[in-house]
Design a protein around this motif. Structure first.
Motif, PDB file in Angstrom:
ATOM      1  N   UNK A 287     -25.692 -30.096 -17.069  1.00  0.00           N
ATOM      2  CA  UNK A 287     -25.053 -28.869 -17.549  1.00  0.00           C
ATOM      3  C   UNK A 287     -23.660 -29.177 -18.100  1.00  0.00           C
ATOM      4  N   UNK A 288     -22.942 -30.059 -17.433  1.00  0.00           N
ATOM      5  CA  UNK A 288     -21.580 -30.391 -17.855  1.00  0.00           C
ATOM      6  C   UNK A 288     -21.545 -31.385 -19.022  1.00  0.00           C
ATOM      7  N   UNK A 289     -22.654 -32.064 -19.284  1.00  0.00           N
ATOM      8  CA  UNK A 289     -22.689 -33.086 -20.334  1.00  0.00           C
ATOM      9  C   UNK A 289     -22.317 -32.529 -21.704  1.00  0.00           C
ATOM     10  N   UNK A 290     -22.624 -31.271 -21.950  1.00  0.00           N
ATOM     11  CA  UNK A 290     -22.338 -30.663 -23.244  1.00  0.00           C
ATOM     12  C   UNK A 290     -20.856 -30.520 -23.560  1.00  0.00           C
ATOM     13  N   UNK A 291     -19.992 -30.775 -22.580  1.00  0.00           N
ATOM     14  CA  UNK A 291     -18.556 -30.661 -22.817  1.00  0.00           C
ATOM     15  C   UNK A 291     -17.933 -31.984 -23.249  1.00  0.00           C
ATOM     16  N   UNK A 292     -18.693 -33.083 -23.189  1.00  0.00           N
ATOM     17  CA  UNK A 292     -18.169 -34.378 -23.602  1.00  0.00           C
ATOM     18  C   UNK A 292     -16.968 -34.830 -22.786  1.00  0.00           C
ATOM     19  N   UNK A 293     -16.990 -34.543 -21.505  1.00  0.00           N
ATOM     20  CA  UNK A 293     -15.867 -34.891 -20.632  1.00  0.00           C
ATOM     21  C   UNK A 293     -15.859 -36.377 -20.296  1.00  0.00           C
ATOM     22  N   UNK A 294     -14.669 -36.965 -20.119  1.00  0.00           N
ATOM     23  CA  UNK A 294     -14.619 -38.350 -19.633  1.00  0.00           C
ATOM     24  C   UNK A 294     -15.178 -38.397 -18.200  1.00  0.00           C
ATOM     25  N   UNK A 295     -15.656 -39.546 -17.795  1.00  0.00           N
ATOM     26  CA  UNK A 295     -16.331 -39.692 -16.497  1.00  0.00           C
ATOM     27  C   UNK A 295     -15.557 -39.089 -15.329  1.00  0.00           C
ATOM     28  N   UNK A 296     -14.267 -39.381 -15.229  1.00  0.00           N
ATOM     29  CA  UNK A 296     -13.489 -38.866 -14.091  1.00  0.00           C
ATOM     30  C   UNK A 296     -13.436 -37.340 -14.116  1.00  0.00           C
ATOM     31  N   UNK A 297     -13.352 -36.741 -15.287  1.00  0.00           N
ATOM     32  CA  UNK A 297     -13.311 -35.280 -15.371  1.00  0.00           C
ATOM     33  C   UNK A 297     -14.670 -34.664 -15.084  1.00  0.00           C
ATOM     34  N   UNK A 298     -15.749 -35.397 -15.320  1.00  0.00           N
ATOM     35  CA  UNK A 298     -17.081 -34.874 -14.996  1.00  0.00           C
ATOM     36  C   UNK A 298     -17.180 -34.637 -13.490  1.00  0.00           C
ATOM     37  N   UNK A 299     -16.742 -35.608 -12.720  1.00  0.00           N
ATOM     38  CA  UNK A 299     -16.798 -35.480 -11.257  1.00  0.00           C
ATOM     39  C   UNK A 299     -15.914 -34.318 -10.805  1.00  0.00           C
ATOM     40  N   UNK A 300     -14.693 -34.256 -11.325  1.00  0.00           N
ATOM     41  CA  UNK A 300     -13.788 -33.162 -10.952  1.00  0.00           C
ATOM     42  C   UNK A 300     -14.373 -31.811 -11.359  1.00  0.00           C
ATOM     43  N   UNK A 301     -14.957 -31.753 -12.556  1.00  0.00           N
ATOM     44  CA  UNK A 301     -15.543 -30.498 -13.045  1.00  0.00           C
ATOM     45  C   UNK A 301     -16.750 -30.091 -12.210  1.00  0.00           C
ATOM     46  N   UNK A 302     -17.560 -31.055 -11.836  1.00  0.00           N
ATOM     47  CA  UNK A 302     -18.729 -30.767 -10.995  1.00  0.00           C
ATOM     48  C   UNK A 302     -18.281 -30.212  -9.645  1.00  0.00           C
ATOM     49  N   UNK A 303     -17.269 -30.824  -9.072  1.00  0.00           N
ATOM     50  CA  UNK A 303     -16.754 -30.338  -7.786  1.00  0.00           C
ATOM     51  C   UNK A 303     -16.139 -28.955  -7.921  1.00  0.00           C
ATOM     52  N   UNK A 304     -15.411 -28.734  -9.014  1.00  0.00           N
ATOM     53  CA  UNK A 304     -14.783 -27.426  -9.227  1.00  0.00           C
ATOM     54  C   UNK A 304     -15.837 -26.337  -9.385  1.00  0.00           C
ATOM     55  N   UNK A 305     -16.864 -26.603 -10.191  1.00  0.00           N
ATOM     56  CA  UNK A 305     -17.908 -25.603 -10.411  1.00  0.00           C
ATOM     57  C   UNK A 305     -18.672 -25.323  -9.121  1.00  0.00           C
ATOM     58  N   UNK A 306     -19.075 -26.365  -8.435  1.00  0.00           N
ATOM     59  CA  UNK A 306     -19.822 -26.166  -7.190  1.00  0.00           C
ATOM     60  C   UNK A 306     -18.977 -25.420  -6.157  1.00  0.00           C
ATOM     61  N   UNK A 307     -17.720 -25.799  -6.029  1.00  0.00           N
ATOM     62  CA  UNK A 307     -16.838 -25.139  -5.044  1.00  0.00           C
ATOM     63  C   UNK A 307     -16.634 -23.672  -5.373  1.00  0.00           C
ATOM     64  N   UNK A 308     -16.411 -23.384  -6.649  1.00  0.00           N
ATOM     65  CA  UNK A 308     -16.203 -21.994  -7.053  1.00  0.00           C
ATOM     66  C   UNK A 308     -17.457 -21.155  -6.811  1.00  0.00           C
TER      67      UNK A 308
END
Length: 194
Positions: free
Chosen positions: A128-149
């Motif tokens: 789901x997050x792949x479509x944002x073209x995030x760098x690897x470190x931001x993918x992990x942070x984004x995944x944690x942020x989305x799941x936590x929220x």
């Protein structure tokens, strides 16, 4: 002799359904036996303990949850994928509160079955997050942020934690749109982070 039609998968499925009614913490072998119309010792022919039953529910719930999230997110990308994922997450968690509670813990060390099903759900989130073209470190942070929220929102909503007059769905969509804006923004420069 075990009751006809009763096997491990049937006991786990019945346990999952009962956990949705009474909460995962409220699930007991006695309650489940009563629900199935058997004596508690009969259950131990199919599951060795309450811990084993809860583990079976966890694995089943993680698999169901991952499939639901994937089904709703497939063919979408970027903000549309995040919105579909979030709506599916919220709906499933509120419909299946006991099962949802069983999906939260990370797998125990050495539990390969749980690790595999947990990775299925994680992969849906990463896709789901792949479509944002995030760098690897931001993918992990984004995944944690989305799941936590999402977890925080559905946990509060499921516990009747929102009593203000504004519609909870509007607030949920605001939360998701705010996260999407964060995924699309350039991250602040934090030179002290590694």
């Amino acid at each position: 002799m075990p009751r006809a039609g009763l096997d491990t998968s049937a006991v786990v499925a019945a346990g999952a359904a009962l956990a949705d009614e009474v909460g995962l913490a409220g699930l007991t072998m006695n309650l489940l036996a009563d629900r199935l119309g058997v004596r508690p010792p009969s259950l131990y022919k199919h599951v060795g303990s309450l811990h084993e039953l809860r583990h079976g529910i966890s694995v089943q719930a993680k698999r169901e949850f991952a499939h639901q999230l994937a089904r709703e997110s497939v063919g979408r990308s970027g903000p549309d994928a995040v919105r579909a994922f979030a709506d599916s997450y919220r709906h499933w968690a509120l419909e299946h509160p006991g099962r949802y509670a069983a999906t939260v813990p990370a797998p125990a060390a050495g539990d390969e079955e749980d690790r595999r099903v947990s990775e299925e759900a994680l992969q849906v989130l990463l896709d789901v997050l792949a479509g944002f073209g995030l760098p690897d470190a931001r993918v992990i942070d984004s995944a944690r942020a989305l799941r936590s929220a999402l977890h925080g929102f559905v946990t509060l909503e499921g516990a009747s934690g929102f009593k203000m007059p504004r519609d909870a769905t509007r607030s949920f969509h605001f939360l998701i749109d705010t996260l999407i804006a964060g995924f699309q923004a350039d991250p602040p420069d934090r030179a002290s982070e590694g």
